[in-house]
Write an enzyme that holds these catalytic residues in place. Structure first.
Site, short mmCIF file in Angstrom:
data_model
loop_
_atom_site.label_atom_id
_atom_site.label_comp_id
_atom_site.label_asym_id
_atom_site.label_seq_id
_atom_site.Cartn_x
_atom_site.Cartn_y
_atom_site.Cartn_z
N LYS A 178 0.89 -1.17 0.00
CA LYS A 178 0.00 0.00 0.00
C LYS A 178 0.92 1.21 0.00
O LYS A 178 1.60 1.49 0.99
CB LYS A 178 -0.89 -0.02 1.24
CG LYS A 178 -2.24 0.66 1.08
CD LYS A 178 -2.15 2.16 0.87
CE LYS A 178 -1.97 2.91 2.16
NZ LYS A 178 -1.65 4.35 1.93
N GLY A 231 5.80 3.60 9.67
CA GLY A 231 5.00 4.82 9.77
C GLY A 231 4.89 5.26 11.22
O GLY A 231 5.76 4.97 12.04
N GLU A 253 8.08 -0.64 12.13
CA GLU A 253 9.15 0.36 12.03
C GLU A 253 8.51 1.72 12.24
O GLU A 253 7.91 2.28 11.32
CB GLU A 253 9.81 0.29 10.64
CG GLU A 253 10.55 -0.99 10.36
CD GLU A 253 11.91 -1.06 11.04
OE1 GLU A 253 12.28 -0.10 11.75
OE2 GLU A 253 12.58 -2.07 10.86
N CYS A 287 12.82 9.12 10.06
CA CYS A 287 12.50 8.51 11.36
C CYS A 287 13.71 8.51 12.27
O CYS A 287 13.59 8.66 13.48
CB CYS A 287 11.99 7.09 11.16
SG CYS A 287 13.08 6.10 10.14
N GLU A 384 8.08 13.36 18.54
CA GLU A 384 8.67 13.40 17.20
C GLU A 384 8.05 14.56 16.43
O GLU A 384 6.82 14.62 16.26
CB GLU A 384 8.39 12.09 16.48
CG GLU A 384 9.04 12.02 15.12
CD GLU A 384 8.73 10.73 14.38
OE1 GLU A 384 7.55 10.33 14.35
OE2 GLU A 384 9.65 10.12 13.83
P1 NAD Z 1 1.42 7.36 8.86
O1 NAD Z 1 1.37 6.37 9.96
O2 NAD Z 1 0.45 8.46 8.87
O3 NAD Z 1 1.23 6.64 7.45
C1 NAD Z 1 2.06 5.60 7.02
C2 NAD Z 1 1.28 4.75 6.07
O4 NAD Z 1 0.20 4.14 6.77
C3 NAD Z 1 0.66 5.48 4.88
O5 NAD Z 1 0.77 4.68 3.72
C4 NAD Z 1 -0.80 5.61 5.30
O6 NAD Z 1 -1.69 5.67 4.20
C5 NAD Z 1 -1.00 4.32 6.04
N1 NAD Z 1 -2.11 4.33 7.01
C6 NAD Z 1 -2.63 5.38 7.69
N2 NAD Z 1 -3.63 4.97 8.49
C7 NAD Z 1 -3.74 3.63 8.32
C8 NAD Z 1 -4.58 2.62 8.90
N3 NAD Z 1 -5.50 2.92 9.82
N4 NAD Z 1 -4.39 1.34 8.52
C9 NAD Z 1 -3.44 1.01 7.62
N5 NAD Z 1 -2.63 1.92 7.02
C10 NAD Z 1 -2.78 3.21 7.38
O7 NAD Z 1 2.91 7.87 8.83
P2 NAD Z 1 3.51 8.96 7.84
O8 NAD Z 1 3.08 10.28 8.33
O9 NAD Z 1 3.25 8.59 6.43
O10 NAD Z 1 5.08 8.74 8.09
C11 NAD Z 1 5.75 9.37 9.10
C12 NAD Z 1 6.02 8.42 10.23
O11 NAD Z 1 6.69 7.26 9.76
C13 NAD Z 1 6.95 9.03 11.26
O12 NAD Z 1 6.49 8.73 12.55
C14 NAD Z 1 8.28 8.33 11.00
O13 NAD Z 1 9.13 8.29 12.08
C15 NAD Z 1 7.82 6.97 10.58
N6 NAD Z 1 8.87 6.29 9.79
C16 NAD Z 1 9.55 5.23 10.36
C17 NAD Z 1 10.58 4.60 9.66
C18 NAD Z 1 11.33 3.44 10.26
O14 NAD Z 1 11.97 2.69 9.52
N7 NAD Z 1 11.31 3.26 11.57
C19 NAD Z 1 10.90 5.03 8.38
C20 NAD Z 1 10.20 6.10 7.84
C21 NAD Z 1 9.17 6.72 8.56
#
Ligand code: NAD
Length: 487
Positions: A178, A231, A253, A287, A384
């Site tokens: 996704k 995320g 992650e 992240c 964060e």
């Molecule tokens: P987010 O959680 O809002 O979204 C991430 C993904 O999840 C998107 O594709 C979104 O469409 C999907 N999503 C949202 N709600 C959902 C649900 N209820 N069910 C299933 N999928 C859903 O995060 P973001 O704002 O896109 O990314 C930023 C975050 O990601 C930050 O907290 C960052 O630290 C983290 N991140 C972590 C790593 C790692 O490797 N640890 C790497 C990159 C980003």
């Protein structure tokens, strides 16, 4: 000159398809706040089609039927096709994510590297033979789960998608990705590379939709066997609840609030340069960003002065023009980051530089920001922010620095700057983090395991460890022949 398509489709069961409802998502260029392209919007029906295609591929041995060495060869071809598409991938990700063009091209190279690295391991994942004594043979098989659902964030779309997809393919799982609704385009090109490399139909499916419908439907789908989520903590928690309903394994992650520690003997130029890269690259939307810096009081003011000088020196503008500081992904993200800064000032922190959005230009640009006078319990020191915002705090004793570094809910990475190897080891042992950098933020690579502790998540991506998240051990215990007295 490479040009981007105006309309992009999802990739399901080996075909490029519109959304079942015919709807589209408009993708914005964050450097201009103007529409850039449209992508087919996947909804619940599309999720079901993608999972069904992945299941069919798995059940008919699309990948597991290949000898491991042939799966490896397939992955090397995917890497080569990514390289062929690297220009287009770079442009797509520069324009839909906002990052520097050179960084986006570098991400295409990193994505290809995941496929060569894990392709090289595809035929080396071995089981064990366990001695049970005469009359028995016992062995283990690292078996794939089946259908792996992978939900990807917007900050490094192709690299993060490639990171999980490569492990899944190496181990014989079929995948539904996704892609992030804010910056999905480079992942479409990853699917194109897979198609050109000849992946079996249904082995790789890419759908773009909103998290609240497509994402939620995917992770709750009854035919998904395994979830990789990268995320935010909040979304991770909701995915874990869905996974708990069906007891399926997850790799989580999540976010971070990572601290670097500058000891008084550190090479200060190195510490300052490394920290600036750690917090201002990709406008701090990483992240593992270096979002806190703990500096020994004896060098605190020198370090702050040098960091402020660096921040003021950064050029701010679109990634396509190779500026140092590129935009945040969206208007809400800019609002959020600025609100954190205003709250920081209200709580008594001092913006040594920055603290506000950039005005007078289109796009979502935030000033590079360095806060001093920060107390460890302030919101800007604990949560964060996901923007180019650094909180600097002084310390007197190493134990105090470790306590501050460990004093948040997160535990993704940490850093230490010192010439004293014993102090570096002492610190690395005590820092609660999945990875500790010494004298270079972001040291490491595809080969080095990466992942969180505490609210930063669990499971490891990258390195050989990652493959273990994509298989489950099956034990085969065999009784040879029949023992005397048995029929
Ligand atoms: P987010 O959680 O809002 O979204 C991430 C993904 O999840 C998107 O594709 C979104 O469409 C999907 N999503 C949202 N709600 C959902 C649900 N209820 N069910 C299933 N999928 C859903 O995060 P973001 O704002 O896109 O990314 C930023 C975050 O990601 C930050 O907290 C960052 O630290 C983290 N991140 C972590 C790593 C790692 O490797 N640890 C790497 C990159 C980003």
């Amino acid at each position: 000159m490479t040009e981007l398509k105006a309309y992009w489709r999802n990739f399901v069961g080996g075909k490029w398809v519109d959304g079942a409802q015919g709807r589209r998502i408009t993708i914005e260029n964050p450097a201009t706040a103007e529409p850039l392209a449209e992508i087919a919007r996947a909804e619940v029906e599309d999720v079901d089609r993608a999972v069904t295609a992945a299941r069919r591929c798995f059940e008919t041995g699309g990948l597991t039927g290949l000898r491991p060495a042939d799966r490896a060869a397939l992955m090397f071809r995917i890497a080569a096709e990514i390289e062929v598409l690297a220009e287009e991938i770079g442009l797509a990700e520069c324009l839909d994510n906002g990052k520097r063009l050179s960084d986006a091209r570098g991400e295409a190279t990193a994505a290809a590297r995941y496929f060569t690295y894990y392709g090289g391991l595809a035929d080396k994942l071995e089981g064990r033979s366990i001695p049970l004594g005469a009359g028995y043979v016992d062995y283990t098989i690292p078996a794939p789960f089946g259908v792996s659902a992978q939900v990807v964030p917007w900050n490094f779309p192709i690299a993060l998608a490639a990171r999980s997809l490569s492990c899944a393919l190496a181990t014989g799982n079929s995948v539904v990705i996704k892609s992030p609704e804010l910056s999905p385009l480079s992942i479409c090109l990853l699917a194109q590379a897979c198609e050109r490399a000849g992946v079996p139909d249904g082995a790789v499916n890419v759908i773009c939709g909103y998290g609240s419908d497509a994402g939620a439907a995917l992770v709750a789908h009854g035919d998904v066997d395994h979830i990789v989520f990268t995320g935010s903590v909040k979304t991770g928690q909701s995915i874990l609840r869905a996974a708990a309903e069906r007891i399926i394994p997850c790799v989580m992650e999540l976010g971070g609030k990572s601290a670097g520690i500058v000891y008084p003997d550190a090479d200060l130029d190195q510490a300052v340069a490394s920290t600036a890269i750690g917090i201002f690259s990709n406008a701090g939307q990483i992240c593992s960003a270096a979002s806190r810096l703990l500096v020994h009081r004896s060098v605190h003011d020198t370090v702050v002065d040098r960091l402020v000088a660096r921040a003021k020196d950064l050029s701010i503008g679109p990634g396509i023009e190779e500026h140092d500081l590129t935009p945040l992904i969206s208007a809400p993200q800019l609002d959020r980051v600025e609100a954190y800064c205003l709250a920081g000032v209200q709580a008594g922190a001092v913006a040594a530089t920055g603290g506000r959005r950039v005005t007078g230009r289109p796009g979502h640009f935030m000033q590079p920001t360095i806060f001093t006078g920060v107390a460890p319990d302030m919101t800007i020191a604990r949560e964060e922010i996901f923007g180019p915002v650094l909180s600097v705090m002084p310390f007197d004793e190493p134990a105090e620095a470790i306590a501050i570094a460990n004093g948040t809910d997160y535990g993704l990475v940490a850093g230490v700057y010192t010439q004293d190897l014993a102090l570096a080891h002492w610190s690395a042992e005590r820092l609660v983090a999945g990875q500790v950098f010494v004298n270079e933020w972001f040291a490491g690579g595809v080969e080095t395991p990466f992942g969180g502790t505490k609210r930063s998540g669990y499971g490891r991506e990258k390195g050989q460890e990652a493959l273990l998240n994509y298989v489950q051990t099956k034990n085969v215990a065999i009784r040879l022949g029949s023992s005397p007295g048995c029929a």
